[in-house]
Design a protein around this motif. Structure first.
Motif, PDB file in Angstrom:
ATOM      1  N   GLY A   3      63.351 -31.555   5.415  1.00 40.61           N
ATOM      2  CA  GLY A   3      62.043 -31.378   6.022  1.00 40.61           C
ATOM      3  C   GLY A   3      61.116 -32.522   5.651  1.00 40.61           C
ATOM      4  O   GLY A   3      61.109 -32.982   4.519  1.00 40.61           O
ATOM      5  N   LEU A   4      60.343 -32.980   6.616  1.00 39.32           N
ATOM      6  CA  LEU A   4      59.398 -34.059   6.362  1.00 39.32           C
ATOM      7  C   LEU A   4      57.989 -33.577   6.644  1.00 39.32           C
ATOM      8  O   LEU A   4      57.780 -32.680   7.460  1.00 39.32           O
ATOM      9  N   VAL A   5      57.032 -34.190   5.977  1.00 34.15           N
ATOM     10  CA  VAL A   5      55.634 -34.065   6.369  1.00 34.15           C
ATOM     11  C   VAL A   5      55.168 -35.489   6.645  1.00 34.15           C
ATOM     12  O   VAL A   5      55.238 -36.338   5.763  1.00 34.15           O
ATOM     13  N   VAL A   6      54.788 -35.746   7.871  1.00 38.99           N
ATOM     14  CA  VAL A   6      54.459 -37.121   8.242  1.00 38.99           C
ATOM     15  C   VAL A   6      52.947 -37.286   8.284  1.00 38.99           C
ATOM     16  O   VAL A   6      52.235 -36.501   8.926  1.00 38.99           O
ATOM     17  N   ASN A  26      58.860 -32.441   2.808  1.00 43.22           N
ATOM     18  CA  ASN A  26      58.247 -31.127   2.959  1.00 43.22           C
ATOM     19  C   ASN A  26      58.619 -30.280   1.744  1.00 43.22           C
ATOM     20  O   ASN A  26      59.775 -29.904   1.566  1.00 43.22           O
ATOM     21  N   ALA A  27      57.618 -30.017   0.913  1.00 42.33           N
ATOM     22  CA  ALA A  27      57.889 -29.334  -0.352  1.00 42.33           C
ATOM     23  C   ALA A  27      58.390 -27.908  -0.148  1.00 42.33           C
ATOM     24  O   ALA A  27      59.009 -27.327  -1.040  1.00 42.33           O
ATOM     25  N   ASN A  28      58.132 -27.328   1.019  1.00 47.86           N
ATOM     26  CA  ASN A  28      58.575 -25.954   1.258  1.00 47.86           C
ATOM     27  C   ASN A  28      60.038 -25.871   1.642  1.00 47.86           C
ATOM     28  O   ASN A  28      60.692 -24.866   1.401  1.00 47.86           O
ATOM     29  N   ASN A  29      60.541 -26.926   2.276  1.00 45.39           N
ATOM     30  CA  ASN A  29      61.905 -26.862   2.804  1.00 45.39           C
ATOM     31  C   ASN A  29      62.920 -26.794   1.660  1.00 45.39           C
ATOM     32  O   ASN A  29      62.961 -27.681   0.813  1.00 45.39           O
ATOM     33  N   PRO A  30      63.747 -25.736   1.612  1.00 41.49           N
ATOM     34  CA  PRO A  30      64.669 -25.591   0.480  1.00 41.49           C
ATOM     35  C   PRO A  30      65.705 -26.700   0.382  1.00 41.49           C
ATOM     36  O   PRO A  30      66.301 -26.891  -0.667  1.00 41.49           O
ATOM     37  N   VAL A  31      65.947 -27.445   1.458  1.00 45.18           N
ATOM     38  CA  VAL A  31      66.966 -28.487   1.405  1.00 45.18           C
ATOM     39  C   VAL A  31      66.516 -29.614   0.488  1.00 45.18           C
ATOM     40  O   VAL A  31      67.241 -30.049  -0.403  1.00 45.18           O
ATOM     41  N   ASN A  32      65.305 -30.120   0.701  1.00 43.97           N
ATOM     42  CA  ASN A  32      64.897 -31.310  -0.055  1.00 43.97           C
ATOM     43  C   ASN A  32      63.685 -31.073  -0.951  1.00 43.97           C
ATOM     44  O   ASN A  32      63.365 -31.939  -1.754  1.00 43.97           O
ATOM     45  N   LEU A  33      63.043 -29.928  -0.861  1.00 40.37           N
ATOM     46  CA  LEU A  33      61.914 -29.580  -1.740  1.00 40.37           C
ATOM     47  C   LEU A  33      60.945 -30.752  -1.952  1.00 40.37           C
ATOM     48  O   LEU A  33      60.623 -31.120  -3.083  1.00 40.37           O
ATOM     49  N   GLY A  34      60.541 -31.368  -0.862  1.00 38.41           N
ATOM     50  CA  GLY A  34      59.510 -32.401  -0.964  1.00 38.41           C
ATOM     51  C   GLY A  34      60.029 -33.793  -1.244  1.00 38.41           C
ATOM     52  O   GLY A  34      59.234 -34.703  -1.424  1.00 38.41           O
ATOM     53  N   PRO A  48      69.945 -19.940   3.953  1.00 38.56           N
ATOM     54  CA  PRO A  48      70.106 -20.408   5.330  1.00 38.56           C
ATOM     55  C   PRO A  48      68.799 -21.034   5.816  1.00 38.56           C
ATOM     56  O   PRO A  48      67.739 -20.428   5.699  1.00 38.56           O
ATOM     57  N   VAL A  49      68.890 -22.256   6.314  1.00 39.37           N
ATOM     58  CA  VAL A  49      67.691 -23.009   6.704  1.00 39.37           C
ATOM     59  C   VAL A  49      67.804 -23.477   8.148  1.00 39.37           C
ATOM     60  O   VAL A  49      68.814 -24.044   8.547  1.00 39.37           O
ATOM     61  N   LEU A  50      66.762 -23.195   8.898  1.00 38.71           N
ATOM     62  CA  LEU A  50      66.619 -23.780  10.224  1.00 38.71           C
ATOM     63  C   LEU A  50      65.372 -24.659  10.152  1.00 38.71           C
ATOM     64  O   LEU A  50      64.258 -24.164  10.129  1.00 38.71           O
ATOM     65  N   GLN A 106      54.083 -25.144  11.702  1.00 35.46           N
ATOM     66  CA  GLN A 106      53.220 -25.424  10.560  1.00 35.46           C
ATOM     67  C   GLN A 106      54.024 -25.676   9.288  1.00 35.46           C
ATOM     68  O   GLN A 106      53.754 -26.612   8.550  1.00 35.46           O
ATOM     69  N   TYR A 107      55.041 -24.840   9.048  1.00 36.71           N
ATOM     70  CA  TYR A 107      55.811 -24.969   7.810  1.00 36.71           C
ATOM     71  C   TYR A 107      57.050 -25.835   7.980  1.00 36.71           C
ATOM     72  O   TYR A 107      57.772 -26.085   7.017  1.00 36.71           O
ATOM     73  N   GLY A 108      57.337 -26.248   9.196  1.00 35.63           N
ATOM     74  CA  GLY A 108      58.486 -27.119   9.408  1.00 35.63           C
ATOM     75  C   GLY A 108      59.815 -26.396   9.396  1.00 35.63           C
ATOM     76  O   GLY A 108      60.825 -26.952   8.973  1.00 35.63           O
TER      77      GLY A 108
END
Lengths: 185, 252, 726
Positions: free
Chosen positions: C66-69, C82-90, C466-468, C540-542
């Motif tokens: 997840g990215l926040v641009v 993106n700190a919320n995304n469990p894959v990369n946690l920011g 599980p992440v979408l 909003q949350y990606g």
């Protein structure tokens, strides 16, 4: 007297002095010419600041960014339209025709910035407003001009004079306000 | 003999002996050398790429790089831990007193080393005097669209908070001073102090291994100050008395 | 004035004056001619000079970070995680950071063009209505069985849309391929899981909770599956537990970036990975006592160690370490799987994990959960399946080929003949964003938006939850491009009938919403009662993900019971060197057109902007080869030339070469730079159908030419030395 000058002028030190003086005069002239040749882009319309301010419109109404962040911002044409659509004269006045055309064609005014600093200066409006400065302290009295004009040369000396004055005896504040890294990065 | 540099009118060049204000801790045990910090730094700070030939001449402009060293020969060969090397923001910086233009000066407010681009005349004395080799020089107008047509479109990405440097100017890591200012401005507008972890530098933000930590080194309870007290902590070339503000944590 | 001013003096004076002028007036008049164009209609939430942030998903690989641009005045200026995304946690990798140089790349396909398979990007532009008409005609006037869709590993929403379309019109299911998938050997992992766990799936290795990790060739810190997630996992493994530092051992013929972080790097003879894994298993089983599981019964540790060129004591020590470990974990991957016995490597490593009893335990092996809105695990096509597809194309079985998000002309080994097969397809329509090799060999290019200008979603491959991950445009499209999903939707509507029925959506967003509907009301990171608020949160949350991990525990019984026939891999070709291609950690499969990725130093060699051949210094000196000498690498399938880098940490009988350069197109930064190791790869596969890319033996010939590699590690050349050789 003149002869003595010539004698001095062909001595080694004299030659250097003459060259330096020549360079100084030459560069002053070049600087002057440079200044006159560098006209800013013309403004798209002769926007009458005096009229708008005279009507009691606050600066921040059209330039709201000044209290929030680095850039004061320029109003969009839709902001102009917000008031002007209520005014009958908008449809008829030849002076307002560029705005009417822009609104109808979906085009925009491209403004020539007036108060600007070089790209290596990072100016932020917000702390200046927060410190109690009013717009006219730097930008002049807008009730007296049509298109905005710069009342002073906005150079570093001007910035620092005010910063030193404002800091007064507060040592920490003076350090912060005169630190190179406060504006240059 | 010790020379009081302040008496040599080098006031501002070497100003402090205290622990400093901003600091960074880099855990070399975690750094995987992945270059995410380098890319993040380049994107944040409008750092130009110099292309292959200039890069071969050692003119690449990375503000941060990962160093690694070899020991021994195959099969007993070992690679040292990756050492991300960036401006150490020395408290006593060797680059500062040699600048004839006072373009590299010590910020008393933020207690870091500044590079004032508009003052820099490109003598490169500072780079020659830097023991960490972390200063890079603009040998060409790398960011000028008249020189490089592709900049016209690539420039859309430029960070407006950071000056685009021109030819003949020295540059180096600034501890993302634009982010420091932004955080301080935001905190001030809300009438509070900057909180630990509220913002960080671009490299620390990107680092997938969380190897880089940035913050107030002078606040004992901040994360960076706690990490800097680790028994694994060391400073690079500490013996030169440069008082670096970047602490490295060894392996093991 | 008796003394005349000479012309020379005048010039001096003039120059000095000009210089003084320049100093006095500042560096240039650039800032005087600035003009400012405000927004026509400024979005209400923006202020001039202040940033707006949008959550989206990275498209540089298929890992779904997840990215926040950060955007300002309609321009994207910085990528943050993106700190919320469990894959990369920011967090982000270098390729994710440089995605902006793809967005604002000077070499993009700016308009739909009639490419007509020219050597250069065609200037013959079309308008989008004509483009949609062409796609519509191609769909309508071709027998469905002769339509083919070739898709990249990202984005998933487009793959879903095309799958639905293909299914409805009776066309073959779209084929998915990507060089990263090929080098990751995803088909092998999936087949190993199917053989041992009974169901095709992606095994999940819980790196972050392990304390002793042994990896067989897995380059998980570089490009393998989800490098950011796995690097995070590695960091937690190393330092997450204050009581104990994680211990990591890598078996690999060359010290890769991943191996360079290992506490022990053990070079073994390529092809002996499964022998070593089974030998370790036997030593562990013996140490634990009890009956010897069938999996490890037929291996002799002493011969295995001898074959691998490893001391038996080393294996015994590692076996002890694994037995004593609280949470031991063994990971297969990378080149170890890309050999003729790659499946045996994967399965013997899974068996070893089963013996260690870590299935379903923290720090052990799990089965990856299905992502939200996913019916079953779909792995990308293996190289074998691509070969079958190439044969179909050559035999005239494909009349219309749609290509999106993949560049097989560059990525597949030249030997497989994809380019020739493409010539046999009457109509090829590419949706490439960049003018890559495959796009240039197409009849039409109807450019898709860049990932940061696109809607979409992507399913995470490596994630306990599980992440979408959701994508949305962060800027308006810079060029006259159009979302491929929208092109297909419009073309289907135009074709009418079953086509329109298959895709009854107004636009791409409506299609995405139709897929998200099944998640409405589900418990997760956010829960929304109806689709509109769900979509709003999704943007909003990606993305959307569950709150809790959903890992499944595989059964260990089959893994231990499987009888292996221990055998080393077979190598194709006559040469004296094992050939070890690896994906460049900084360039990945498609980074070569971004100048800052080119400028990043390779972590281990510090080479920039080129391809190199890694060779052990001792071997090189025996052959009379020095740094920067160009050598020709000859295999049974082809040859390639590149300069040598004397690499101290590689077996003397192995040469290695990074994949990622050697483009003949793909823009100014990539084209004509470096060499492509895929040119020497042959058509050998492992039992699972993955390419045996590390299964070649090659010969090395001196060419007598040299090319100085630009490297960060030395300042050689600054004063001229080292640049020219006498």
């Amino acid at each position: 007297m003149i002869k003595r000058f010539f004698v001095w002028a062909i001595s080694p030190m004299g030659r250097i002095a003459v060259v330096i003086a020549g360079m100084f005069v030459f560069s002053l002239a070049a600087f002057g010419i440079y200044q006159t040749q560098q006209n800013p882009n013309p403004q798209p319309i002769q926007f009458p600041h005096n009229l708008h301010v005279g009507l009691g419109i606050q600066c921040l109404y059209c330039h709201p960014g000044a209290s929030k962040g680095p850039s004061a911002g320029l109003p969009t044409i839709s902001k102009c339209w917000g008031c002007h659509q209520q005014i009958a004269k908008t449809q008829t006045s030849p002076k307002l025709k560029p705005m009417l055309d822009a609104m109808n064609n979906g085009t925009n005014f491209v403004w020539a910035p007036v108060a600007k600093v070089p790209e290596f200066v990072h100016f932020n409006h917000r702390p200046h407003i927060a410190a109690g400065l009013n717009c006219e302290n730097c930008h002049g009295d807008m009730t007296k001009v049509t298109i905005a004009e710069n009342p002073q040369v906005m150079n570093m000396g001007w910035c620092l004079n005010c910063h030193r004055e404002r800091a007064g005896d507060d040592e920490a504040k003076l350090i912060k306000l005169t630190d190179c890294g406060t504006c240059h990065y | 003999m010790t020379v009081d540099l302040n008496k040599l009118h080098a006031v501002g060049a070497i100003a402090e002996e205290a622990e400093g204000k901003w600091g960074m801790v880099i855990d070399m045990d975690l750094c995987t050398g992945c270059q995410a910090c380098v890319a993040a730094c380049a994107m944040e700070n409008n750092i130009p790429y110099v292309e292959e030939v200039d890069a071969g001449y050692g003119r690449s402009m990375h503000w941060i790089r990962t160093e690694r060293f070899w020991e021994g020969e195959y099969p007993e060969v070992k690679m040292s831990a990756y050492q991300p090397m960036l401006c150490q923001q020395c408290g006593k910086a060797p680059c500062e007193p040699v600048c004839p233009a006072f373009a590299t000066v010590h910020s008393q407010a933020e207690q870091i080393n500044l590079q004032v681009y508009n003052r820099c005349v490109g003598t490169r004395y500072c780079a020659n005097n830097c023991p960490y080799q972390v200063r890079s020089f603009n040998w060409r107008d790398y960011q000028d669209s008249r020189v490089r047509p592709e900049i016209t479109i690539l420039a859309n990405q430029f960070n407006p908070d950071v000056t685009v440097r021109r030819r003949g100017v020295m540059e180096k890591c600034t501890f993302c001073i634009q982010r420091i200012h932004k955080a301080q401005d935001k905190a001030k507008s809300e009438g509070r102090e900057v909180e630990d972890g509220e913002f960080t530098t671009a490299c620390a933000q990107a680092c997938p291994a969380n190897a880089i930590t940035f913050g107030r080194i002078d606040h004992p309870e901040s994360l960076v100050a706690q990490l800097a007290r680790s028994p694994r902590a060391e400073h690079h070339l500490e013996e030169l008395g440069t008082l670096p503000r970047v602490t490295y944590l060894k392996e093991g | 004035m008796s003394k005349q001013i000479s012309r020379r003096d005048f010039l001096k004076l003039a120059t000095a004056g000009a210089a003084t002028t320049a100093v006095l007036t500042g560096c240039g008049p650039t800032s005087r001619f600035v003009s400012r164009e405000p927004y026509l209609k400024m979005p209400e939430y923006t202020y001039n000079g202040m940033s707006t942030y949008y959550a989206t998903t990275c498209r540089e690989c298929a890992a779904a970070c997840g990215l926040v641009v950060r955007t300002m005045q309609g321009r994207a200026i910085k990528v943050e995680g993106n700190a919320n995304n469990p894959v990369n946690l920011g967090k982000t990798c270098a390729r994710g950071q440089a995605t902006l140089q793809g967005l604002y790349n000077p070499d993009r396909v700016e308009n739909p063009v009639k490419q007509a398979r020219g050597a250069q990007l065609s200037q013959e532009t079309l308008d989008w209505n004509a483009a949609i008409q062409i796609v519509s005609d191609a769909l309508k006037n071709t027998k469905p069985s002769e339509i083919a869709f070739l898709m990249g590993m990202a984005p998933d929403h487009l793959f879903d849309l095309v799958s639905d379309l293909a299914k409805a019109i009776g066309a073959p299911a779209p084929i998915r391929f990507g060089a990263l998938g090929m080098f990751e050997a995803r088909a092998t992992l999936s087949k190993a899981a199917e053989d041992l766990f009974g169901k095709a799936s992606m095994p999940f290795f819980d790196l972050e909770n392990a304390d002793v990790v042994i990896s067989f060739g897995s380059n998980f810190l570089e490009t393998w599956l989800s490098p950011v997630a796995l690097t995070r996992g590695f960091a937690k493994m190393r330092r997450g537990n204050p009581e104990r530092r994680g211990y990591f051992v890598q078996f690999e013929a060359r010290m890769s970036q991943t191996a360079s972080k290992a506490d022990e790097w053990i070079p073994l003879r390529p092809g002996t990975e499964s022998l070593v894994a089974l030998a370790l298993g036997r030593l562990i089983a013996e140490a634990k006592g009890g009956s010897l599981p069938p999996a490890f019964a037929s291996v002799d540790p002493l011969t295995a160690a001898a074959d691998a060129g490893v001391q038996l004591e080393v294996l015994e020590r590692l076996a002890q370490a694994l037995v004593k470990a609280n949470r031991p974990l063994v990971i297969p991957g990378g080149a170890a799987l890309g050999q003729s016995n790659g499946l045996a490597v994967a399965e013997s490593v899974l068996a070893l994990n089963a013996l260690l009893g870590n299935f379903g335990l923290p720090g052990g092996v799990f089965i990856s959960p299905l992502a939200p809105a996913q019916d079953a695990y779909h792995r990308p096509a293996s190289a074998k399946e691509m070969t079958d597809f190439i044969a179909k194309m050559k035999n005239g079985g494909v009349k219309v080929l749609f290509v999106h998000g993949v560049n097989p002309v560059f990525e597949l080994p030249k030997h497989l003949g994809f380019a020739e097969a493409l010539a046999a397809v009457p109509q090829v329509i590419s949706f490439a964003t960049f003018p890559d090799e495959t796009a240039l060999a197409s009849d039409y290019i109807f450019p898709d938006h860049h990932g940061l200008e696109s809607w979409g979603y992507q399913r995470a491959v490596v994630s306990a939850k599980p992440v979408l991950s959701g994508a949305q445009p962060v800027v308006t499209p810079y060029f006259n491009t159009r979302a491929t999903a929208d092109v297909f939707l419009a073309a289907a509507a135009l074709a009418g009938g079953k086509f329109a029925e298959a895709l009854p959506f107004a636009d791409e967003v409506a299609f995405i919403q139709s897929k998200l509907t099944q998640l409405v009301g589900e418990e997760g990171f956010f829960t929304a009662p109806e689709i509109n608020s769900f979509t709003a949160y999704f943007q909003q949350y990606g993305g959307w993900w569950t709150s809790d991990p959903a890992l499944a525990t595989p059964s260990a019984a089959n893994a231990i019971a499987k009888r292996f026939t221990p055998a080393a891999a077979e190598f194709a070709g006559e040469g004296e060197f094992f050939f070890l291609p690896f994906v460049s950690p900084t360039l990945g499969e498609a980074g070569a057109n971004k100048p800052w990725l080119q400028e990043l130093a390779d972590p281990t060699t510090t080479v920039m902007w080129n391809t190199w051949v890694e060779m052990n210094p001792v071997t090189a000196h025996e052959l009379g080869i020095e740094n920067d000498d160009i050598v020709e690498i000859v295999s049974e399938a082809g040859s390639v030339e590149a300069p040598v880098y004397l690499y101290p940490a590689i077996r003397p009988d192995v040469i290695a070469m990074p994949f990622g350069q050697g483009h003949t197109a793909y823009g100014r930064f990539a084209s004509g730079r470096g060499a492509n190791p895929a040119d020497v790869l042959g058509s050998h596969f492992n039992e699972a159908g993955d390419l045996a890319f590390a299964g070649m033996k090659v010969a090395v010939k001196k060419t007598g030419k040299t090319k100085v590699l630009s490297r960060l590690e030395s300042r050689i050349g600054v004063y001229g030395e080292g640049l020219e050789k006498e």
